[in-house]
Design a protein around this motif. Structure first.
Motif, short mmCIF file in Angstrom:
data_model
loop_
_atom_site.label_atom_id
_atom_site.label_comp_id
_atom_site.label_asym_id
_atom_site.label_seq_id
_atom_site.Cartn_x
_atom_site.Cartn_y
_atom_site.Cartn_z
N LEU A 255 32.61 61.34 -2.17
CA LEU A 255 33.50 61.85 -1.14
C LEU A 255 34.92 62.02 -1.68
CD1 LEU A 255 33.80 62.65 1.89
CD2 LEU A 255 34.51 60.28 2.29
N ALA B 241 36.58 66.64 -0.81
CA ALA B 241 35.82 65.92 0.20
C ALA B 241 35.05 66.90 1.09
CB ALA B 241 36.76 65.06 1.04
N LEU C 12 30.83 67.26 1.44
CA LEU C 12 30.15 67.19 2.75
C LEU C 12 29.47 68.51 3.10
CD1 LEU C 12 32.85 65.21 4.78
CD2 LEU C 12 30.63 64.36 3.97
N LEU D 113 27.64 62.02 5.26
CA LEU D 113 28.77 61.12 5.12
C LEU D 113 28.34 59.83 4.42
CD1 LEU D 113 31.74 60.52 5.70
CD2 LEU D 113 31.05 59.59 7.92
N SER E 116 27.78 60.48 0.81
CA SER E 116 29.00 60.82 0.08
C SER E 116 29.83 59.60 -0.30
CB SER E 116 29.87 61.77 0.91
OG SER E 116 30.44 61.10 2.03
#
Length: 536
Positions: free
Chosen positions: A87, A471, A475, A486, A489
């Motif tokens: 992420l 990020a 996603l 999420l 990540s």
């Protein structure tokens, strides 16, 4: 395939070469001019208190963290952060971006150093006296009773080297000699790094050690000058009320990050070329402590010269009109004029700056603007997200296990507490206060206009923007529901488990967006393959 890449990955010829390269990367121009000028701005000795505290609770633990991650994953910052926390892989991209930005304007200091170095090839230095066409009526090269005077070295830097204008809105004319020297500076940087760690390891034997010889000679000379003790007293005796100023603490933290190189990716990349079982703690302490000792050592050198300048101008040390890199190109040259064989010492000093610039690798108003928004604003945001990614999402437990696997020893309770609580909390507090009490950039008495401040924020965003963009990219490409994406990540190494995912199909594309500038941003390329191939 991964095993083949590891087998052909280059390593340092000798482990001492990494230690010296790390010291060379950390000990650079920031120790010679940034530390003294922040110390000067912050009331002298008062700056040393937060600086040393930040070294212990932020600098040493975070350097240990970066070296551990780089050595274990054997990757540069982009792929290392991608593996540690998909992420926040943008943190790795941001380190490359901020390193590139800082290289573009740090090379300007190398340019000025080259100008001074070539100007030293004469029997009498150009900044020794006031008998030059660029000098004004208030120039002085001896003790005066006028508080409005300026020294010959100040006028040489402002009126000869820079041809300084009244502000950033007045660009002035192109200085061809400086332009050509800037081109030479970039060529020298390339020649030092184009063969990767094998050639770099040999260069650092000289570049990391030579500066100490010059600084010691300068200190011996400076402490004998009239007024030197006043400058040293200003440096070591704190004005305790200055510690109530939040800006002093922010500057101390920023200096630790900038000087050691935390958040720039350079040392993480260099550690990725270590042998797998290298003693990381030894290198951490060697690099961080040597860096801070050098900064304080340079402080004694320059503040003794400050005292001499205050004696010449008949003004208190706190009122000398120098700022930013002017410390290097005004205060030090003023001391050379008092030394025997002055041109030789001037040449050696500016050659030393060249070495420091190469190791840790516009006009004055643009330089100061970029430095303020990159070295203070950007680096605090970057440090915050790096700590979140590694200490919390990758995890202190996992990082400790990595260290145990490599060295046979877990990190001490001090490091684990710093990684888990102290570093994240302290960086968060500093970041919040740096935003709340943000002060616009300035150079001496000049305050930048609003449009220039806006440009400064754009410069800061040029590195920070990679974090949210990356990020969103992660996603967007991961399969499953938003909750599943999420969760995946923020799971370390989760992307390695699904090489057929859309993420991996476009992985190359997102990395190609970043210019191949890693080889410029540190003394070694941030590659994951042998030198010359700059695959981030």
């Amino acid at each position: 395939m991964a095993e083949e890449e590891e087998a052909c990955r280059p390593t340092w010829s000798r482990q001492i070469e990494f230690t010296l390269a790390g010291i060379g990367c950390a000990v650079g121009l920031g120790n010679i001019w940034r530390f003294p000028y922040l110390c000067y701005r912050s009331g002298g000795g008062a700056f040393l208190v937060p600086y040393l505290l930040m070294l212990v609770v932020l600098g040493i633990p975070l350097l240990h963290m970066e070296l551990t991650l780089g050595q274990y994953l054997r990757r540069g910052p982009v792929l290392a952060l991608t593996k540690a926390c998909p992420l926040l892989k943008g943190v790795g991209m941001a380190t490359v971006a901020i390193s590139f930005i800082m290289c573009t304007y740090y090379n300007v200091i190398i340019t000025w150093a080259l100008y001074y170095m070539f100007s030293s090839f004469r029997s009498e230095l150009l900044w020794e006296n006031c008998n030059n066409t660029w000098n004004t009526a208030n120039c002085t090269d001896r003790v005066t009773n006028s508080s409005s005077s300026s020294t010959a070295s100040q006028q040489f830097f402002n009126y000869k080297v820079l041809e300084r204008t009244s502000g950033v809105e007045e660009t002035g004319s192109l200085r061809w000699e400086l332009f050509l020297l800037l081109l030479l500076a970039w060529i020298l940087v390339y020649l030092c790094i184009f063969q990767g760690v094998k050639s770099t390891g040999k260069v650092v034997y000289f570049t990391a050690l030579f500066p100490y010889v010059i600084l010691l000679a300068l200190l011996i000379n400076n402490v004998q000058l009239p007024g030197a003790i006043d400058g040293i007293r200003f440096f070591i005796i704190p004005e305790w009320d200055k510690l109530l100023n939040v800006e002093v603490w922010i500057n101390a933290a920023a200096q630790i990050f900038n000087s050691i190189g935390i958040g720039f990716g350079s040392l993480m990349a260099m550690a990725s070329y270590n042998s797998y079982n290298n003693n990381i703690l030894k290198d951490t302490l060697a690099i961080s402590i040597t860096n801070s000792v050098t900064s304080i050592f340079a402080g004694f050198v320059i503040f003794s010269a400050f005292g001499y300048m205050s004696h010449l101008q008949n003004v208190p040390v706190s009122e000398i009109a120098v700022d930013g890199p002017g410390l290097v190109f005004v205060v030090y040259p003023q001391a050379f004029a008092t030394m025997p064989v002055a041109p030789l010492w001037a040449f050696l000093f500016f050659f030393m700056l060249l070495c420091l610039g190469l190791d840790s690798q516009v006009g004055i108003y643009v330089f100061q603007l970029m430095d303020h928004y990159t070295a203070i604003v950007s680096i605090m945001f970057l440090a915050f997200f790096e700590v979140v990614a590694v200490c919390w999402l990758y995890g202190v437990k996992r990082l400790s296990s990595n260290l145990l696997e490599m060295t046979g020893k877990r990190p001490s309770i001090f490091f684990r507490v710093c990684w888990w609580v102290i570093c994240p909390v302290l960086i968060t507090v500093i970041l919040v206060f740096s935003v709340i009490q943000f002060k616009p950039a300035r150079y001496e008495d000049y305050i930048y206009p609003p449009w220039a401040q806006g440009v400064g924020w754009l410069i800061a965003l040029a590195s920070i923007i990679w974090i949210p963009l990356a990020a969103v990219h992660t996603l967007w490409l991961l399969p499953g529901s938003f909750t599943e994406r999420l969760k995946k990540s923020i799971t370390p190494f989760s992307l390695d488990e699904d090489s057929e995912s859309p993420y991996y199909q476009q992985k190359g594309a997102i990395l190609e967006v970043i210019p191949n500038i890693a080889v410029i941003s540190s003394i070694v390329p941030l590659s994951d393959k042998p030198p010359i191939q700059t695959n981030l």
